[in-house]
Write an enzyme that holds these catalytic residues in place. Structure first.
Site, PDB file in Angstrom:
ATOM      1  N   HIS A 171       0.881  -1.194   0.151  1.00  0.00           N
ATOM      2  CA  HIS A 171      -0.066  -0.172   0.056  1.00  0.00           C
ATOM      3  C   HIS A 171       0.861   1.157  -0.083  1.00  0.00           C
ATOM      4  O   HIS A 171       0.557   2.302   0.752  1.00  0.00           O
ATOM      5  CB  HIS A 171      -0.721   0.130   1.183  1.00  0.00           C
ATOM      6  CG  HIS A 171      -1.972  -1.193   1.048  1.00  0.00           C
ATOM      7  ND1 HIS A 171      -3.236  -1.038   0.633  1.00  0.00           N
ATOM      8  CD2 HIS A 171      -1.652  -2.476   1.694  1.00  0.00           C
ATOM      9  CE1 HIS A 171      -3.947  -2.041   0.939  1.00  0.00           C
ATOM     10  NE2 HIS A 171      -3.098  -3.130   1.354  1.00  0.00           N
TER      11      HIS A 171
ATOM     12  N   ASN B 241     -10.340  -2.986   2.367  1.00  0.00           N
ATOM     13  CA  ASN B 241     -10.022  -2.785   0.769  1.00  0.00           C
ATOM     14  C   ASN B 241     -11.338  -2.356   0.204  1.00  0.00           C
ATOM     15  O   ASN B 241     -12.293  -2.433   0.679  1.00  0.00           O
ATOM     16  CB  ASN B 241      -9.503  -4.243   0.532  1.00  0.00           C
ATOM     17  CG  ASN B 241      -7.956  -4.132   1.030  1.00  0.00           C
ATOM     18  OD1 ASN B 241      -7.202  -3.369   0.820  1.00  0.00           O
ATOM     19  ND2 ASN B 241      -7.459  -5.587   0.853  1.00  0.00           N
TER      20      ASN B 241
ATOM     21  N   HIS C 181      -3.731   0.845  11.899  1.00  0.00           N
ATOM     22  CA  HIS C 181      -3.712  -0.404  12.597  1.00  0.00           C
ATOM     23  C   HIS C 181      -5.109  -0.784  12.801  1.00  0.00           C
ATOM     24  O   HIS C 181      -5.937  -0.260  13.517  1.00  0.00           O
ATOM     25  CB  HIS C 181      -2.760  -0.111  13.986  1.00  0.00           C
ATOM     26  CG  HIS C 181      -2.397  -1.308  14.737  1.00  0.00           C
ATOM     27  ND1 HIS C 181      -2.995  -2.584  14.291  1.00  0.00           N
ATOM     28  CD2 HIS C 181      -1.760  -1.708  15.754  1.00  0.00           C
ATOM     29  CE1 HIS C 181      -2.513  -3.440  14.967  1.00  0.00           C
ATOM     30  NE2 HIS C 181      -1.830  -2.855  15.867  1.00  0.00           N
TER      31      HIS C 181
HETATM   32 FE1  HDD Z   1      -2.597  -5.028   5.538  1.00  0.00          FE
HETATM   33  C1  HDD Z   1      -1.069  -1.940   5.073  1.00  0.00           C
HETATM   34  C2  HDD Z   1      -5.771  -3.500   4.259  1.00  0.00           C
HETATM   35  C3  HDD Z   1      -3.993  -8.157   5.582  1.00  0.00           C
HETATM   36  C4  HDD Z   1       0.228  -6.114   6.914  1.00  0.00           C
HETATM   37  N1  HDD Z   1      -3.101  -2.991   4.844  1.00  0.00           N
HETATM   38  C5  HDD Z   1      -2.462  -2.035   4.877  1.00  0.00           C
HETATM   39  C6  HDD Z   1      -3.160  -0.752   4.414  1.00  0.00           C
HETATM   40  C7  HDD Z   1      -4.550  -1.247   3.974  1.00  0.00           C
HETATM   41  C8  HDD Z   1      -4.454  -2.776   4.322  1.00  0.00           C
HETATM   42  C9  HDD Z   1      -5.684  -0.601   3.510  1.00  0.00           C
HETATM   43  C10 HDD Z   1      -2.703   0.496   4.140  1.00  0.00           C
HETATM   44  C11 HDD Z   1      -2.996   1.584   5.119  1.00  0.00           C
HETATM   45  C12 HDD Z   1      -2.723   2.963   4.752  1.00  0.00           C
HETATM   46  O1  HDD Z   1      -3.343   3.673   3.987  1.00  0.00           O
HETATM   47  O2  HDD Z   1      -1.312   3.325   5.460  1.00  0.00           O
HETATM   48  N2  HDD Z   1      -4.245  -5.766   4.957  1.00  0.00           N
HETATM   49  C13 HDD Z   1      -5.511  -4.870   4.659  1.00  0.00           C
HETATM   50  C14 HDD Z   1      -6.568  -5.661   4.487  1.00  0.00           C
HETATM   51  C15 HDD Z   1      -6.238  -6.976   4.719  1.00  0.00           C
HETATM   52  C16 HDD Z   1      -4.850  -7.047   4.991  1.00  0.00           C
HETATM   53  C17 HDD Z   1      -8.129  -5.488   4.074  1.00  0.00           C
HETATM   54  C18 HDD Z   1      -6.805  -8.326   4.832  1.00  0.00           C
HETATM   55  C19 HDD Z   1      -8.012  -8.764   5.090  1.00  0.00           C
HETATM   56  N3  HDD Z   1      -2.055  -6.706   5.998  1.00  0.00           N
HETATM   57  C20 HDD Z   1      -2.490  -7.884   6.141  1.00  0.00           C
HETATM   58  C21 HDD Z   1      -1.974  -9.036   6.491  1.00  0.00           C
HETATM   59  C22 HDD Z   1      -0.692  -8.309   6.884  1.00  0.00           C
HETATM   60  C23 HDD Z   1      -0.591  -6.858   6.777  1.00  0.00           C
HETATM   61  C24 HDD Z   1      -2.436 -10.342   6.833  1.00  0.00           C
HETATM   62  C25 HDD Z   1       0.277  -8.795   7.654  1.00  0.00           C
HETATM   63  C26 HDD Z   1       0.356 -10.091   8.442  1.00  0.00           C
HETATM   64  N4  HDD Z   1      -0.628  -4.083   5.888  1.00  0.00           N
HETATM   65  C27 HDD Z   1       0.330  -4.910   6.464  1.00  0.00           C
HETATM   66  C28 HDD Z   1       1.594  -3.880   6.836  1.00  0.00           C
HETATM   67  C29 HDD Z   1       1.028  -2.572   6.338  1.00  0.00           C
HETATM   68  C30 HDD Z   1      -0.517  -2.871   5.688  1.00  0.00           C
HETATM   69  C31 HDD Z   1       2.733  -4.386   6.449  1.00  0.00           C
HETATM   70  C32 HDD Z   1       1.896  -1.850   5.296  1.00  0.00           C
HETATM   71  C33 HDD Z   1       2.198  -0.261   5.696  1.00  0.00           C
HETATM   72  C34 HDD Z   1       1.264  -0.545   7.091  1.00  0.00           C
HETATM   73  O3  HDD Z   1       0.885  -1.626   7.321  1.00  0.00           O
HETATM   74  O4  HDD Z   1       1.119   0.807   7.666  1.00  0.00           O
HETATM   75  O5  HDD Z   1       1.661  -3.802   8.161  1.00  0.00           O
END
Ligand code: HDD
Length: 723
Positions: free
Chosen positions: A86, A158, A349
């Site tokens: 993202h 999402n 978060h």
């Molecule tokens: Fe995630 C970012 C949505 C599964 C780990 N995620 C991130 C963002 C969105 C989502 C919208 C961007 C937020 C922003 O604008 O800063 N993610 C989802 C959805 C998931 C999902 C809807 C499943 C239902 N994500 C998911 C899993 C993991 C992560 C299973 C790790 C185990 N996601 C992350 C992250 C991020 C992230 C690495 C990258 C940047 C951040 O968090 O702040 O932690």
């Protein structure tokens, strides 16, 4: 008349309503350079920041030059790591307002009748780097930060209601597979490559989400016209502390709109910032995007009444089984002041909850609860990221956490521990009746196992439900998308395995994709298709059967048939008025007025920039030349003339031909018709007689109706061989 945008508030009017509590809070950190003298970061007034301090005009620069050092050092450290997923995003401020019915399900303060809460919403693509294109075929992130009076609540969702995997431990594998390949970092912001499809073809739980990602949902026309989902089943806790399961939805007021793939490819080149520009421009123009928040509620005792598991994030709850109840609305009405400070530094978060909302045991959600704080430590560099203004709660913060890089809060007093009797044991714990968060008292009795529940095993039935629910044009687009993506895969074994997977969803889907790949659909009998179990797992017990529920459909899954897409409107749609010097000025004026009266946006496009010389009136300012825009930027085209002159311009002919092939409404005055005749080649040879094309001098009303309808898909369905 555009409503006044609230962007860049001035100190005097910043934050005048309750929903602006966050704007008032941010005011402490805003800096307005206008009318001020230049200073160093230490407040020293600077006399010259354009020339370094030297030993003589042509001599070496002196180490003493603290102003040079400060300016360059700060610059050298301007970048922070981008989000691991993202990375590319755009955001806006606004507010959420709860309707009267929300409080029956949740005691959260922001869901009480009429409460308005400031929010900050960030949309994103998942796979691309920060500088990639907005129009990539990808899932869109939909993250909303609520600055509630009980602390921060983050909705991190999402625009697709299901996910690729069922367990968070697989997330690094999924993301490694979709990101550019590690040896050569190719391709950018695209899933059309070997590693992604290799992973997917051996991971059948992805099949449902893959069909969503291959559908037009993954190429939205803009960010204002897409749905949002919080994917997991959550809990809502009411005032009596009764828990119910919930799925959250955002439903866009202007309906759901997408582009076609050929358009997406071109927009990526012509304007990679297409989505962020659209969001920015519409907010500046006062066309504030709006969504309603919907909930699907399941009583605890009904948890096992479904043929899927509520804890499985690859499943939806069909709206036919549990309808969506609308409980509030979100409006985005202010652009950020500074991209880095706000959009880049905002940290979401799913674990940021408030009393009234709680977690379930969805294993994807449980893993996410770890990942998001962890990632901010790398990205923002300190456990104090919650103090960055955009992340700061409007509810006060009092605890015994101390110190760390860039600490802002100045904690007064001796004690930073509990119990402490020196400070009256304060700050003291809040009782539940005082708003203290108490986790839902769920009873759990279990063995510790590293395993997948057998209730998660049906990977194909909901994929089939999605496929069955699509209109024919949507099926065609999914097939074309899969032919494109798998066509980019070099390993034939991966294509073959994908065809096997698709055949278990729907044989028609597999065979239509196979035709485009020049392959036969291989039999999946006896082939291991699931490589996602532990080494000692009982593979047979986890073997997902071909899809069941052969004929079931759900309209909400289709863009074309969705109950949330019924509104026919031209609001904020963009129309290119094509004209050359000598066109009739009164016609252009009347057309512009008629379009704007209904909320559409008219732009004058001509062979050159500057002023258009018109018959009967003053010259008109031209918005774009044919070289600075393209039909893909617009929702419809109107040719006012002079058609003969425009027909000499290859760009004008292409403009109309392409708009036709992308199934858009087209209008032409009698004087403009000659351009349409010239554009009647290839896939647009029927342009003069097709639906959605209005020719003649009284066509404005019909054109407006066509513009509200949107696209005329019969053109695509009838052009060329059947897909
Ligand atoms: Fe995630 C970012 C949505 C599964 C780990 N995620 C991130 C963002 C969105 C989502 C919208 C961007 C937020 C922003 O604008 O800063 N993610 C989802 C959805 C998931 C999902 C809807 C499943 C239902 N994500 C998911 C899993 C993991 C992560 C299973 C790790 C185990 N996601 C992350 C992250 C991020 C992230 C690495 C990258 C940047 C951040 O968090 O702040 O932690």
């Amino acid at each position: 008349m555009a409503k006044a945008s609230k962007s860049t508030p001035k100190p005097a009017d910043a934050g005048s309503t309750a929903a602006d509590a966050k704007s008032r809070d941010l005011e402490q950190n805003r800096e307005y350079g206008a009318g001020e003298l230049l200073t160093s970061n230490q407040g020293l007034r600077i006399n010259d920041d354009q020339n370094s301090l030297k030993a003589g005009e042509r001599g070496p620069t002196l180490l003493e030059d603290f102003l040079l050092r400060e300016k360059i050092t700060h610059f050298d450290h301007e970048r922070i790591p981008e989000r691991v997923v993202h990375a590319r995003g755009v955001a806006a401020h606004g507010y959420f307002e709860a309707y009267d019915n929300a409080s029956q399900y949740s005691k959260a303060h922001f869901l009480q009748p009429g409460v308005r809460t400031p929010i900050f919403t960030r949309f994103s693509t998942v796979a691309g780097f920060r500088g990639s294109t907005d129009m990539a075929r990808d899932v869109r992130g939909f993250a909303v930060k609520f600055y509630t009076q009980e602390g921060i609540y983050d909705f991190v969702g999402n625009n697709i209601p299901v996910f690729f995997i069922q367990d968070a431990i697989k997330f690094p594998d999924l993301i490694h597979a979709v990101k550019p390949e590690p040896h050569n970092e190719i391709p950018q912001a695209a899933s059309a490559h070997n590693t992604f499809w290799d992973f997917i073809s051996a991971n059948p739980e992805s099949m449902h989400m893959v069909l969503w990602a291959m559908s037009d949902r993954a190429i939205p026309r803009n960010l204002r016209m897409m749905e949002g989902f919080n994917v997991h089943t959550w809990r809502l806790i009411d005032a009596q502390n009764k828990s119910r399961f919930v799925k959250f939805h955002w439903k866009p007021k202007l309906g759901i709109k997408s582009v076609v793939w050929d358009e997406a490819l071109q927009i990526s080149g012509k304007d990679p910032d297409f989505h962020r520009r659209d969001l920015w421009d519409n907010i500046e123009a006062g066309n504030f995007p709006e969504w309603e928040l919907g909930v699907q509620i399941v009583e605890e005792e009904d948890e096992f009444n479904f043929d899927f598991d509520l804890l499985d994030a690859t499943k939806i709850i069909p709206e036919e089984l549990v309808p969506v109840t609308i409980i509030g609305r979100m409006v985005l009405d202010r652009n950020p002041d500074n991209y880095f400070a706000e959009t880049e530094q905002v940290a979401f978060h799913p674990g940021h909850v408030v009393p009234g909302i709680d977690f379930t045991n969805d294993p994807l959600l449980q893993g996410r609860l770890f990942s998001y704080t962890d990632t901010q430590l790398t990205r923002l560099g300190s456990p104090n990221f919650h103090e960055i203004p955009i992340n700061r709660s409007v509810a006060p913060i009092h605890n015994n956490q101390r110190d760390g890089h860039m600490r802002q809060q100045i904690n007064v007093g001796k004690s930073s521990y509990a119990p402490n009797l020196l400070n009256n044991n304060e700050p003291r714990q809040a009782k539940q009746s005082e708003g203290g968060f108490v986790s839902h008292h769920e009873r759990i009795e279990a063995h510790k196992v590293r395993a997948r529940s057998k209730s998660f095993v049906d990977h194909y039935s909901q994929a089939r439900l999605f496929w069955n629910s699509q209109a024919e044009i949507e099926k065609v687009h999914i097939i074309k998308a899969l032919r494109f993506e798998l066509g980019k895969v070099e390993a034939e074994s991966v294509r073959q395995r994908m065809l096997m997977q698709l055949s278990l969803v729907a044989s028609e889907l597999a065979s239509r994709v196979a035709k485009g790949l020049g392959l036969d659909v291989p039999s999946a009998d006896g082939v291991q298709l699931n490589y996602t179990l532990g080494a000692d797992a009982d593979v047979a017990a986890h073997q997902s059967k071909p899809a069941t529920g052969n004929e079931a459909k759900s309209d909400a899954l289709s863009i074309e048939n969705s109950p949330y897409n019924k509104k026919k409107s031209v609001e904020t749609k963009q129309v290119a008025i094509l004209a050359a010097d000598g066109a009739d000025g009164a016609t252009i004026a009347a057309l512009t007025k008629a379009l704007e009266a209904q909320g559409a946006v008219a732009k004058l496009v001509a062979p050159h920039l500057g002023q258009l010389k018109v018959k009967g009136g003053e010259a008109l300012p031209i918005d774009f030349s044919l070289q600075t825009t393209a039909s893909v930027m617009f929702d419809g085209v109107y040719v006012v003339g002079d058609g003969q002159t425009l027909a000499q311009q290859h760009d004008a002919v292409h403009f109309v031909n392409e708009a036709f092939r992308h199934c858009k409404p087209i209008g032409a005055t009698a004087a403009g018709q000659a351009l349409l005749s010239e554009a009647a080649y290839g896939g647009a040879k029927d342009i003069l007689s097709s639906d959605g094309v209005t020719i003649g001098d009284n066509g404005t009303e019909q054109f407006l109706t066509d513009l509200a309808t949107g696209r005329f898909w019969n053109r695509e369905l009838s052009a060329g061989p059947k897909v």
